[in-house]
Each structure stands twice: as structure tokens, then as C-alpha cells.
Design a protein around this motif. Sequence first.
Motif, PDB file in Angstrom:
ATOM      1  N   GLU A   1       0.837  -1.195   0.000  1.00  0.00           N
ATOM      2  CA  GLU A   1       0.000   0.000   0.000  1.00  0.00           C
ATOM      3  C   GLU A   1       0.876   1.252   0.000  1.00  0.00           C
ATOM      4  N   HIS A   2       0.323   2.342  -0.501  1.00  0.00           N
ATOM      5  CA  HIS A   2       1.054   3.604  -0.485  1.00  0.00           C
ATOM      6  C   HIS A   2       1.002   4.199   0.914  1.00  0.00           C
ATOM      7  N   PRO A   3       2.110   4.791   1.364  1.00  0.00           N
ATOM      8  CA  PRO A   3       2.078   5.444   2.676  1.00  0.00           C
ATOM      9  C   PRO A   3       1.166   6.660   2.647  1.00  0.00           C
ATOM     10  N   GLU A   4       0.600   6.963   3.806  1.00  0.00           N
ATOM     11  CA  GLU A   4      -0.294   8.114   3.941  1.00  0.00           C
ATOM     12  C   GLU A   4       0.459   9.238   4.638  1.00  0.00           C
ATOM     13  N   ILE A   5       0.384  10.447   4.076  1.00  0.00           N
ATOM     14  CA  ILE A   5       0.984  11.615   4.720  1.00  0.00           C
ATOM     15  C   ILE A   5       0.000  12.109   5.769  1.00  0.00           C
TER      16      ILE A   5
ATOM     17  N   GLY B   1       0.504  18.524  15.431  1.00  0.00           N
ATOM     18  CA  GLY B   1       1.306  19.543  16.088  1.00  0.00           C
ATOM     19  C   GLY B   1       2.370  18.837  16.915  1.00  0.00           C
ATOM     20  N   CYS B   2       3.605  19.288  16.836  1.00  0.00           N
ATOM     21  CA  CYS B   2       4.707  18.683  17.587  1.00  0.00           C
ATOM     22  C   CYS B   2       4.361  18.647  19.078  1.00  0.00           C
ATOM     23  N   ALA B   3       4.628  17.518  19.707  1.00  0.00           N
ATOM     24  CA  ALA B   3       4.326  17.354  21.127  1.00  0.00           C
ATOM     25  C   ALA B   3       5.207  18.239  22.007  1.00  0.00           C
ATOM     26  N   ARG B   4       6.347  18.666  21.514  1.00  0.00           N
ATOM     27  CA  ARG B   4       7.249  19.486  22.309  1.00  0.00           C
ATOM     28  C   ARG B   4       7.079  20.984  22.042  1.00  0.00           C
ATOM     29  N   CYS B   5       7.078  21.405  20.756  1.00  0.00           N
ATOM     30  CA  CYS B   5       7.078  22.844  20.469  1.00  0.00           C
ATOM     31  C   CYS B   5       5.821  23.344  19.755  1.00  0.00           C
ATOM     32  N   GLY B   6       4.949  22.426  19.308  1.00  0.00           N
ATOM     33  CA  GLY B   6       3.695  22.825  18.684  1.00  0.00           C
ATOM     34  C   GLY B   6       3.750  23.094  17.197  1.00  0.00           C
ATOM     35  N   THR B   7       4.922  23.024  16.583  1.00  0.00           N
ATOM     36  CA  THR B   7       5.049  23.235  15.148  1.00  0.00           C
ATOM     37  C   THR B   7       4.244  22.186  14.392  1.00  0.00           C
ATOM     38  N   LEU B   8       3.539  22.581  13.334  1.00  0.00           N
ATOM     39  CA  LEU B   8       2.812  21.628  12.510  1.00  0.00           C
ATOM     40  C   LEU B   8       3.825  20.818  11.707  1.00  0.00           C
ATOM     41  N   ILE B   9       3.778  19.499  11.862  1.00  0.00           N
ATOM     42  CA  ILE B   9       4.721  18.632  11.161  1.00  0.00           C
ATOM     43  C   ILE B   9       3.969  17.548  10.388  1.00  0.00           C
ATOM     44  N   ALA B  10       4.576  17.095   9.314  1.00  0.00           N
ATOM     45  CA  ALA B  10       4.023  16.016   8.488  1.00  0.00           C
ATOM     46  C   ALA B  10       4.845  14.759   8.732  1.00  0.00           C
ATOM     47  N   GLY B  11       4.186  13.626   8.595  1.00  0.00           N
ATOM     48  CA  GLY B  11       4.872  12.353   8.741  1.00  0.00           C
ATOM     49  C   GLY B  11       4.258  11.318   7.826  1.00  0.00           C
ATOM     50  N   LEU B  12       4.838  10.142   7.803  1.00  0.00           N
ATOM     51  CA  LEU B  12       4.305   9.035   7.025  1.00  0.00           C
ATOM     52  C   LEU B  12       3.682   8.021   7.959  1.00  0.00           C
ATOM     53  N   ASP B  13       2.402   7.768   7.749  1.00  0.00           N
ATOM     54  CA  ASP B  13       1.680   6.757   8.527  1.00  0.00           C
ATOM     55  C   ASP B  13       1.803   6.943  10.041  1.00  0.00           C
ATOM     56  N   GLY B  14       1.773   8.187  10.495  1.00  0.00           N
ATOM     57  CA  GLY B  14       1.767   8.459  11.923  1.00  0.00           C
ATOM     58  C   GLY B  14       3.131   8.434  12.592  1.00  0.00           C
TER      59      GLY B  14
ATOM     60  N   TRP C   1       8.502   4.790  17.079  1.00  0.00           N
ATOM     61  CA  TRP C   1       8.129   4.164  15.806  1.00  0.00           C
ATOM     62  C   TRP C   1       6.922   3.248  15.937  1.00  0.00           C
ATOM     63  N   THR C   2       6.682   2.707  17.123  1.00  0.00           N
ATOM     64  CA  THR C   2       5.546   1.807  17.325  1.00  0.00           C
ATOM     65  C   THR C   2       4.208   2.554  17.328  1.00  0.00           C
ATOM     66  N   GLU C   3       4.229   3.886  17.377  1.00  0.00           N
ATOM     67  CA  GLU C   3       3.006   4.685  17.373  1.00  0.00           C
ATOM     68  C   GLU C   3       2.440   4.887  15.967  1.00  0.00           C
ATOM     69  N   GLY C   4       3.079   4.327  14.949  1.00  0.00           N
ATOM     70  CA  GLY C   4       2.607   4.471  13.577  1.00  0.00           C
ATOM     71  C   GLY C   4       1.249   3.825  13.376  1.00  0.00           C
ATOM     72  N   HIS C   5       0.602   4.173  12.272  1.00  0.00           N
ATOM     73  CA  HIS C   5      -0.749   3.696  11.985  1.00  0.00           C
ATOM     74  C   HIS C   5      -0.813   2.262  11.486  1.00  0.00           C
TER      75      HIS C   5
END
Length: 60
Positions: A11-15, A19-32, A45-49
Motif C-alpha cells: 500500500e502507499h504510505p499516507e501523509i 502539532g509537535c508534542a514538544r514545540c507545537g510546530t505543525l509537522i508532516a509524517g508518514l503513517d503516523g 516508531w511503534t506509534e505508527g498507523h
Amino acid sequence: MPSSPEEAATEHPEITYIGCARCGTLIAGLDGRYACSGCGWVNEWTEGHRPLPEARHRRG
């Protein structure tokens, strides 16, 4: 949700965004899975979707 690691790998990864848990900056990731370029925070890494694909061994 995929029923096996092989299905997850095809499957294709989902973007995803949070908000960053430390500083609040909006960040993007792959599959959580996230890493903040502002402060260096990364989530576990275990927190991924879905499970990460397994390594494929090459015959050489």
C-alpha cells in the motif's frame, strides 16, 4: 487495515499531520511517524498507523 505485513508494504504510505508534542510546530509524517525539524522531537516508531514493512533479504 491490512491483514499482513506484505499487504502493508504494497500500500502507499499516507501523509499525516500533527502539532509537535514538544514545540507545537505543525509537522508532516508518514503513517503516523513524525520527526520535528524545529526542536528534534520524534515519536516512538511503534506509534505508527500500521506495521513497518519487513526487510527483504537479498541472495548474493
